[in-house]
Every structure is written in structure tokens, then in C-alpha cells.
Design an enzyme around this catalytic site. Structure first.
Site, short mmCIF file in Angstrom:
data_model
loop_
_atom_site.label_atom_id
_atom_site.label_comp_id
_atom_site.label_asym_id
_atom_site.label_seq_id
_atom_site.Cartn_x
_atom_site.Cartn_y
_atom_site.Cartn_z
N HIS A 129 49.89 60.17 38.77
CA HIS A 129 49.32 59.00 39.52
C HIS A 129 50.57 58.29 40.45
O HIS A 129 50.32 57.84 41.25
CB HIS A 129 48.54 58.00 38.71
CG HIS A 129 47.62 59.04 38.20
ND1 HIS A 129 46.33 58.27 37.31
CD2 HIS A 129 46.88 59.96 38.50
CE1 HIS A 129 45.52 58.96 37.05
NE2 HIS A 129 45.58 60.31 37.58
N LEU A 374 44.58 62.02 29.52
CA LEU A 374 44.58 62.64 30.80
C LEU A 374 46.07 62.42 31.30
O LEU A 374 46.57 62.92 32.46
CB LEU A 374 43.59 62.52 31.76
CG LEU A 374 42.22 62.84 31.19
CD1 LEU A 374 41.28 62.30 32.40
CD2 LEU A 374 42.10 64.23 31.10
N PHE A 375 46.98 61.69 30.86
CA PHE A 375 48.47 61.35 30.87
C PHE A 375 48.74 60.80 32.51
O PHE A 375 49.60 61.14 32.63
CB PHE A 375 49.17 62.77 30.77
CG PHE A 375 48.77 63.54 29.34
CD1 PHE A 375 48.67 62.76 28.35
CD2 PHE A 375 48.32 64.79 29.65
CE1 PHE A 375 48.08 63.38 27.27
CE2 PHE A 375 48.00 65.53 28.56
CZ PHE A 375 47.97 64.51 27.19
N CYS A 376 47.79 60.23 32.99
CA CYS A 376 47.92 59.47 34.35
C CYS A 376 48.32 60.60 35.56
O CYS A 376 48.85 60.48 36.31
CB CYS A 376 49.07 58.61 34.24
SG CYS A 376 48.67 57.04 33.62
N ALA A 377 47.64 61.79 35.15
CA ALA A 377 47.61 62.99 35.87
C ALA A 377 46.31 63.51 35.88
O ALA A 377 46.09 64.85 35.46
CB ALA A 377 48.77 63.94 35.33
#
Length: 453
Positions: A129, A374-377
Site C-alpha cells: 500500500h 493481508l500484509f498491507c498488500a
């Protein structure tokens, strides 16, 4: 005056010393264990060398720039020397600017604010992100996730060929995925961008801690990364590259340090003459400790030798991937396939388990710290998981609304400070949890899965 400390000689087979390597944590099942920090992709522990260098400087800390006192002059020299050290680490061009920021996110937002009018931006949906979202106020084209490095280049070439050829354009791409760890074809993407009259910025947050990065060799126009990924968690990051767009842009922040001259106008307003150097975008009191810590990390990694660091990390990657492959219930997430080169970042899901539940059990029962979610992705992980939604159980992913099926994964990540024992314990714990289940009961509390009291 030098405030650096000597570097201890390192065995080529040993991990670099990091803070926290001897920290013990309690287990819900009783007793304590040495903590296995396997969440480097989020924040890597500080290198001992970085901590020692910062501690040696701390008594000499003073204001940066314009101070007449000895400590101010020393701190200013330290700050500007840090800028040169990081530029050398990145093999920047002589006329590049290197700006100290707060993080990769801050760096890319700064660049987004510096784009020329009508600039077109091209970014893959696979980005973190930090590099996916800053461009929303521009003419941005989001590109679908490629399934091979060649497809990534072809997708970009087609998008650039179809763009308005008369205006400026920028491509933003990661060097290594924060989800899969896979290396992207940066040099080829840069060539495609330049062939079509576009520039390119490299998000090196996950690449720079693991591999040497050369601005000139990769032929990128800008590069961004964070200190807290590079074993220097003191709140600093960098944006380095071409100076023309940065000099032409309004300062990222308005304030002292960015201004060269401020006068009152006859109409009662204020006239400002801004710096054209990196100071233009470094308003306020600089984070000299953050900058110095990044420079210390750059020196430590360079002196350790990236050939040695890369070889050792490949050894750890092979341990993890071989161990996970022995568990049929585990599916490792990948865009480019099993043979793709990668850094020490691996995400996976476990059949029959909610990922947040699995990660909580690794922590509470084995003293192993990983990441779930979701790992900032989000677009990338959703693409990789497809329809593999996990049944919403007692412990759901924080992104899932109550009653929804969760879509999340587990990420294990490691680097220069990771001992073999940590990845071996991780693999053993995965096998044991899959075979025998959790020993403890867990519940959801404020969106997180935690051991039930």
C-alpha cells in the site's frame, strides 16, 4: 571527532548480532523460551552495530544546521556524512538528491507530491500500500498482477505504448514482494519505462536489507526504503534520485530548514524563497539519529559482505521451503512459481486453519513471532488466495467482518540476524500444529486472536 565503534569480526556462517537475540518470552503452556523473531518484513531488529554507534553518538547530540555550538556542528557533520554514506551504499549518480524522510510511505508520498502536472502513473496491483496508494490524486493506471517476470515487462510495455506520449509518466514498482519475497525484474522494467519516455521509482523496502542495490546498475530514477526494514528502527527513511522534479515541486512540508529566505511583502503577506537542495523537502529539525542509524546499517551490511549475507539467507530460505513442502496441508503463495529468486519472505496458508489462529498458536505455544493478515498488500493477497477463503472460526482475521469468511495468510520473514535455530523451530512448530492441533484455546479480542484466559 569520530563517534563510530569498531566492528567485530563476523564469521561468514554466523548471523549478524542484533538486539533482542537473547530475549525470553513466556509460553501459555508454561516456562519460557528464547523469542524467535520471524517478522523481519514488518520491522527488522536493530543491528547491534547500529545500536552501539547510536549510543556512542548520543552524548554529542545537538541541533542540526545553523547551530554555532560544537555539538551542533558535530551533529550537522554527522547528518551530512550520513547522507553521503547512504548515497554511496545505493551507488547514486553524482547529481542525485538524497532526502531523509520518515519511511518508505513518506518517501513515496513526497514523490507523489512532486510530480509534474498531468503526470501519468503506472503501478501494479501487487504493490504494498505504501507504493500503491500515494498516486490516487494523479492519473494512475493500475496494472493486473503478472504471473511471470516476462509478463510483468510485457504488461508494462503495452500500458506505456498506449499512454499519451506527450506528457510525463512514472512507473512505480517493488524490488522484492513483501508477500511472496519474489524478486521483480527491475532492470528490465526500468528499460521498458525509459524506452517509452517514462521514469521509474523503486520501492526497495524489502530489497535493500537483503541484496545490494545500485541506482546506476538498475537504472532507476528514484529509490525509496525505510530504516526500520534495514536494521535501523529509529524513524527514518530515504528518497534518492533525480533532482529536477524535486527542485521544481513545492516543499513537501512548509517550515524552517526548507526556506532559504522569508520576507514580508508590501501587501502584508509573506514571500518565501525555498532551498533547491535536499533541504527543500526536509523542513523541521532533522532526525539526525535516524539518519545516522541508517548510515551505520549501510556500513555494517557492506562490511559484512552481501555475497555472504545472500548465500546465508538462501540457506535459510531452503530450510523453510523444504520444511513447509513436507506438510501437504501447507500452500505457499507465489506469483512467479517455485523457482523464482526471492528474499527471506514467505507467505502461506494451512488447510483447516484460520491463519490468525495459526499465527497466535505459534506465538503463544512456541515463542515464534510471525505476521498474519493481508500484509498491507490487500489486492495482491486476495489475488493469490483467490477463492481459498478460510472458514470463519472462533479466531478470525482482523480484516474479516463478524460472520464473514476471512481471507488472510501467514508470513514468515527473516534476514541477517536470524539464527538457524529460529527457522528450524518454526518448521518443527508448523509440523506439530498441523499434526496435533493447538494445545490451548483461543478467542477473538478486538479483532485479534489471543489465548483464552
Amino acid at each position: 571527532m569520530s563517534v563510530s565503534t569498531a566492528v567485530s569480526a563476523q564469521s561468514v556462517c554466523a548471523p549478524l548480532p542484533v538486539l533482542g537475540r537473547d530475549v525470553t518470552v513466556p509460553l501459555v503452556t508454561g516456562g519460557e523460551v528464547t523469542y524467535a523473531a520471524l517478522d523481519y518484513a514488518a520491522s527488522a531488529p536493530a543491528l547491534q552495530r547500529v545500536w552501539d554507534d547510536v549510543a556512542a553518538y548520543a552524548p554529542y547530540y545537538g541541533s542540526v544546521h545553523r547551530g554555532a555550538g560544537y555539538l551542533s556542528q558535530l551533529s550537522t557533520d554527522l547528518f551530512e556524512n550520513a547522507r553521503r554514506t547512504v548515497a554511496e551504499f545505493l551507488d547514486c549518480r553524482p547529481d542525485d538528491q538524497l532526502i531523509f524522510t520518515r519511511s518508505t510511505t513518506d518517501s513515496l508520498n513526497l514523490l507523489a507530491r512532486s510530480l509534474p502536472a498531468d503526470c501519468q502513473v503506472f503501478v501494479f496491483e501487487t504493490e504494498h500500500h505504501a507504493s500503491l496508494l500515494p498516486w490516487q490524486d494523479t492519473r494512475v493506471t493500475y496494472l493486473d498482477a503478472p504471473r511471470t517476470p516476462r509478463q510483468a515487462v510485457e504488461t508494462l510495455e503495452k500500458a506505456l505504448a498506449d499512454r499519451d506520449p506527450d506528457g510525463p509518466a512514472l512507473v512505480c514498482v517493488t524490488g522484492a514482494s513483501n508477500v511472496t519475497g519474489e524478486l521483480w525484474p527491475v532492470r528490465e522494467l526500468a528499460a521498458a519505462a525509459h524506452t517509452h519516455g517514462a521514469r521509474i521509482v523503486l520501492d526497495a523496502a524489502q530489497l535493500a536489507p537483503h541484496h545490494p542495490v545500485s541506482v546506476r546498475d538498475l537504472d532507476v530514477d528514484w529509490i525509496a526504503f525505510s530504516g526500520h526494514k534495514l536494521y535501523a528502527p529509529f524513524g527514518s527513511g530515504i528518497l534518492a534520485g533525480r533532482s529536477d522534479w524535486l527542485r521544481a515541486a513545492e516543499p513537501y512540508l512548509a517550515g524552517g530548514g526548507a526556506s532559504r529566505k522569508v520576507t514580508r511583502r508590501e501587501d502584508g503577506g509573506v514571500a518565501v524563497e525555498w532551498h533547491e537542495s535536499a533541504a527543500r523537502h526536509e523542513a523541521g529539525s532533522p532526525n539526525v539519529i535516524g539518519a545516522y542509524s541508517i548510515a551505520a546499517a549501510c556500513k555494517a551490511l557492506t562490511e559484512a559482505g552481501f555475497d555472504t549475507l545472500v548465500a546465508r539467507e538462501r540457506h535459510l530460505i531452503e530450510k523453510v521451503r523444504t520444511g513447509l513442502a513436507e506438510v501437504p496441508e501447507v500452500r505457499v503463495l507465489s506469483l512467479f512459481g517455485d523457482d523464482a529468486p526471492r528474499v527471506g519472505v514467505i507467505s502461506f496458508v494451512v488447510e483447516g486453519w484460520n491463519s490468525s489462529h495459526f499465527a497466535a498458536a505459534l506465538s503463544a505455544e512456541y515463542g515464534i513471532g510471525v505476521r498474519d493478515g493481508l500484509f498491507c498488500a490487500h489486492p495482491l493477497v486476495r489475488t493469490l488466495l483467490g477463492s481459498d477463503a478460510q472458514t470463519q472460526g472462533e479466531c478470525g482475521a482482523p480484516e474479516a467482518a463478524p460472520g464473514e469468511k476471512s481471507l488472510n495468510a501467514i508470513r514468515v520473514s527473516f534476514g541477517a540476524g536470524t539464527p538457524d535455530e529460529h527457522v528450524e523451530r518454526f518448521v518443527s512448530a508448523v509440523k506439530e500444529l498441523v499434526a496435533d492441533g493447538a494445545k490451548w484455546t483461543y478467542r477473538t479480542e478486538e479483532g485479534r486472536c489471543v489465548p483464552a484466559v
